[in-house]
Write a protein that holds these residues in place. Structure first.
Motif, mmCIF file in Angstrom:
data_model
loop_
_atom_site.group_PDB
_atom_site.id
_atom_site.type_symbol
_atom_site.label_atom_id
_atom_site.label_comp_id
_atom_site.label_asym_id
_atom_site.label_seq_id
_atom_site.Cartn_x
_atom_site.Cartn_y
_atom_site.Cartn_z
ATOM 1 N N UNK A 185 34.667 26.288 50.050
ATOM 2 C CA UNK A 185 34.104 27.532 50.582
ATOM 3 C C UNK A 185 35.182 28.582 50.781
ATOM 4 N N UNK A 186 36.339 28.144 51.278
ATOM 5 C CA UNK A 186 37.429 29.088 51.500
ATOM 6 C C UNK A 186 37.899 29.691 50.182
ATOM 7 N N UNK A 187 38.018 28.867 49.148
ATOM 8 C CA UNK A 187 38.456 29.349 47.836
ATOM 9 C C UNK A 187 37.443 30.326 47.246
ATOM 10 N N UNK A 188 36.158 29.993 47.341
ATOM 11 C CA UNK A 188 35.132 30.862 46.781
ATOM 12 C C UNK A 188 35.046 32.187 47.528
ATOM 13 N N UNK A 189 35.160 32.128 48.851
ATOM 14 C CA UNK A 189 35.142 33.371 49.631
ATOM 15 C C UNK A 189 36.335 34.253 49.263
ATOM 16 N N UNK A 190 37.486 33.632 49.149
ATOM 17 C CA UNK A 190 38.698 34.346 48.744
ATOM 18 C C UNK A 190 38.468 35.007 47.385
ATOM 19 N N UNK A 191 37.901 34.266 46.437
ATOM 20 C CA UNK A 191 37.657 34.798 45.102
ATOM 21 C C UNK A 191 36.677 35.966 45.121
ATOM 22 N N UNK A 192 35.610 35.825 45.894
ATOM 23 C CA UNK A 192 34.602 36.886 45.914
ATOM 24 C C UNK A 192 35.205 38.202 46.383
ATOM 25 N N UNK A 193 36.100 38.133 47.354
ATOM 26 C CA UNK A 193 36.748 39.344 47.851
ATOM 27 C C UNK A 193 37.727 39.905 46.829
ATOM 28 N N UNK A 194 38.463 39.025 46.156
ATOM 29 C CA UNK A 194 39.386 39.455 45.112
ATOM 30 C C UNK A 194 38.637 40.146 43.972
ATOM 31 N N UNK A 195 37.552 39.524 43.522
ATOM 32 C CA UNK A 195 36.745 40.108 42.448
ATOM 33 C C UNK A 195 36.250 41.489 42.846
ATOM 34 N N UNK A 196 35.701 41.579 44.065
ATOM 35 C CA UNK A 196 35.128 42.854 44.513
ATOM 36 C C UNK A 196 36.175 43.955 44.558
ATOM 37 N N UNK A 197 37.392 43.598 44.949
ATOM 38 C CA UNK A 197 38.472 44.587 44.994
ATOM 39 C C UNK A 197 38.815 45.095 43.601
ATOM 40 N N UNK A 198 38.883 44.190 42.630
ATOM 41 C CA UNK A 198 39.187 44.594 41.252
ATOM 42 C C UNK A 198 38.051 45.431 40.676
ATOM 43 N N UNK A 199 36.816 45.024 40.938
ATOM 44 C CA UNK A 199 35.655 45.771 40.448
ATOM 45 C C UNK A 199 35.681 47.190 40.991
#
Length: 478
Positions: A376-390
Motif C-alpha cells: 500500500x505504501x509503494x502504491x500510494x507513493x507511486x500514485x502521487x509521483x504519477x500525478x505530479x508528472x502528469x
C-alpha cells in the motif's frame, strides 16, 4: 498546539504536518524537526511524535535518512481537475473493445515495453521467497503433498482465515459462507451464471473493467452502463431510475477503488444501494478485488457489510495483492450458495490445494498484513509521483482521478485527442497504455485512458511517463 476532539493525538499531529506539506509550507527535501525538538517545543511524549512520523511515512509524505533525520519526500501534487461524471446512453451499443483489449494484452510479449496498461503488482512488490517457502511447507503438510482433490467448497483452512480477515470490515463471514474459486473473475462468472440467463440485462458502472464487459458479452447478457462519479462511484439517482423500470436482473459494482477510474462508494451510498436492491429483490454482485489496497487509515467497508438478505454475492481474490498466478479467489454467494456450489462442481470439481494452503498460511501468521502494508505504501507513493508528472508534462486541461487505493489513474484529455491513436504512437516508443475505448461498449471515452501505477518507480519509468505526456501534448490541436 490546539488539539481538539477524540482523535488520537499522533494522528492530529500527522494531519497538521501533512497540511503543511500540501500547502508547501514544508517543501520537498526540507528537514522536519527532530523527535526530541518537537517533544520539547510542543510538550509531547517521544512515543506520540514517533508515531506521528511513522504515520507520515506510511502516507509516503516523509522519509527517514540514516543519521540525518526525517525529510519531506515528495513534491506536493498540483491539483488537477477530476474527470467528469460519465453520461452513458441508456441504449445498447454494438461497439466492442475486444480487438483493442487483445492488442493491449499482446504488449506483454515484449519485455522492453513499459506496461502502464495492465493492472497487476510487479514482481518486485511480491514476497516471492516467502511464498516459495510456503509452498514447500504446504507440500509437507497436506495429505499426499496436495495432489488429491479437496472439497468442492474449497480449502477449509483458507476459508476460515478469510472469515477472520473479514472481521476488519464488518462482513462477519464464517467458513461456511465462502466458496473458493480460481481468481476473482471466476467468482464473478459463477455469480452471473447463478443469477442470470442469456438476454438478461445487468447494470454496471461506466467506465467499467473490460474483463467484465467481455464476460457479459460472452454470456449473452445485455449491459446497461450507469453514470459514475470519479470519486463516489455509481450515481444513486440513476440507479433508482433504472431499478424502477423492472428491466434489471442483476447489478455488478466494483464498490472500492473501481477499475478503471478509482472511485469508491461512500459508506452511506453502499448502505443505500443495498437497501434499494433489497426493495426490488435484485441481486448485487460485488467485486472487491482492490479493497485491501487502501491508502487511508482504515480498510473501507463493502456493500456486503450492509447485506441482511443475502442478495449480495461478494467476490474477491489475492490476484492483485499477493500472487496473481496462484489463481486463488473466493465468493460469498449468500442466498445463491447452492447454485454456485453446483456450478463449481460441474465446471471445476475443486480448487488447487497447494496454492490455497499457502495463502491460508500467509493470512494466519500475519505475513499477509505485513506485506500489504508495504505494498500500500509503494502504491500510494507511486500514485502521487504519477500525478505530479502528469501535472507537469501532460496537455493543458488534462483531468485526472484521485484514487484513495488500488492501481489506477483515469485521465481525461482534450476531446480532440484520440487515445487509441495515442496508444499506437506511444507503443512505437515502447510505452503501452489502456485507451478509454476498452472500458465501455459506447464511444464516450475515446479521449480518456487508464494508467497503472503498479510498477516500481525508477528514473526510467519517470522518463517514459514524461515522454507519454509529450506525445499527448503534440497531438493536441491548437
Amino acid at each position: 498546539m490546539n488539539i481538539k476532539g477524540n482523535q488520537f493525538l499522533y494522528l492530529q499531529i500527522a494531519d497538521r504536518l501533512e497540511k503543511q506539506i500540501i500547502d508547501q509550507v514544508l517543501k520537498a527535501g526540507d528537514k522536519l524537526p527532530s523527535v526530541r525538538m518537537l517533544c520539547r517545543e510542543q510538550g509531547l511524549s517521544m512515543s506520540t511524535v514517533t508515531q506521528a512520523y511513522y504515520e507520515l511515512e506510511s502516507r509516503s509524505l516523509i522519509e527517514t535518512r540514516p543519521r540525518s533525520g526525517y525529510f519531506v519526500s515528495l513534491p506536493p501534487v498540483k491539483r488537477l481537475a477530476i474527470p467528469e461524471t460519465s453520461n452513458p446512453s441508456v441504449l445498447n451499443s454494438p461497439l466492442s473493445p475486444d480487438d483493442l483489449v487483445n492488442q493491449v494484452y499482446l504488449d506483454r510479449e515484449d519485455p522492453n515495453n513499459t506496461l502502464f496498461s495492465l493492472g497487476m503488482p510487479h514482481d518486485d512488490f511480491l514476497p516471492i521467497a516467502k511464498l516459495n517457502k510456503g509452498m514447500v511447507q504446504a507440500m509437507r503438510n497436506l495429505p499426499a503433498s496436495g495432489t488429491g482433490y479437496e472439497l468442492t467448497q474449497g480449502n477449509e483452512n483458507l476459508r476460515r482465515e478469510i472469515a477472520k480477515w473479514s472481521f476488519g470490515w464488518a462482513a462477519d463471514f464464517t467458513e461456511h459462507d465462502l466458496i473458493t474459486t480460481s481468481g476473482c473473475m471466476n467468482a464473478i462468472s459463477y455469480a452471473l451464471m447463478a443469477t442470470t440467463q442469456p438476454g438478461d440485462t445487468i447494470a454496471i458502472e461506466s467506465p467499467a473493467y473490460f474483463g467484465i464487459l467481455q464476460l457479459a458479452k460472452s454470456m449473452g447478457l445485455q449491459v446497461l452502463e450507469l453514470p459514475t462519479n470519479a470519486i463516489t462511484g455509481i450515481e444513486l439517482e440513476a440507479l433508482k431510475k433504472v431499478l424502477a423500470t423492472n428491466k434489471i436482473k442483476v447489478c455488478l459494482f466494483v464498490s472500492n477503488f473501481n477499475n478503471p477510474c478509482g472511485s469508491s462508494m461512500p459508506d452511506e451510498h453502499k448502505r443505500e444501494a443495498v437497501r434499494l436492491l433489497e426493495h426490488y429483490h435484485i441481486p448485487l454482485i460485488e467485486d472487491d478485488i482492490h479493497g485491501d489496497l487502501y491508502f487511508s487509515k482504515n480498510r473501507p467497508t463493502t456493500c456486503k457489510t450492509y447485506d441482511e438478505s443475502g442478495l449480495v454475492l461478494y467476490c474477491n481474490s489475492i490476484s492483485k495483492t499477493l500472487a496473481p498466478g496462484y489463481r486463488v479467489g473466493w465468493i460469498a454467494p449468500g442466498q445463491f450458495k447452492d447454485q454456485v456450489l453446483k456450478l463449481k462442481r460441474y465446471q471445476a470439481v475443486s480448487s488447487v490445494s497447494l496454492t490455497s494452503e499457502v495463502v491460508s498460511t500467509f493470512l494466519r501468521n500475519g505475513r499477509y498484513e505485513n506485506h500489504l502494508r508495504k505494498l500500500r505504501q509503494s502504491l500510494h507513493h507511486n500514485s502521487m509521483k504519477y500525478s505530479a508528472v502528469i501535472a507537469d508534462y501532460f496537455p493543458e486541461g488534462t483531468r485526472v482521478s484521485q484514487p484513495q487505493g488500488g492501481y489506477f489513474l483515469w485521465l481525461e484529455l482534450d476531446k480532440n485527442i484520440d487515445t487509441v491513436e495515442l496508444y499506437q504512437r506511444a507503443l512505437k516508443q515502447q510505452i503501452s497504455i489502456a485507451p478509454g475505448r476498452m472500458f465501455s461498449f459506447q464511444s464516450q471515452f475515446d479521449h480518456c485512458m487508464r494508467l497503472s501505477f503498479g510498477l516500481p518507480w525508477t528514473s526510467l519509468l519517470e522518463k517514459k511517463l514524461q515522454q507519454l505526456g509529450k506525445i499527448a501534448t503534440n497531438m493536441q490541436k491548437p
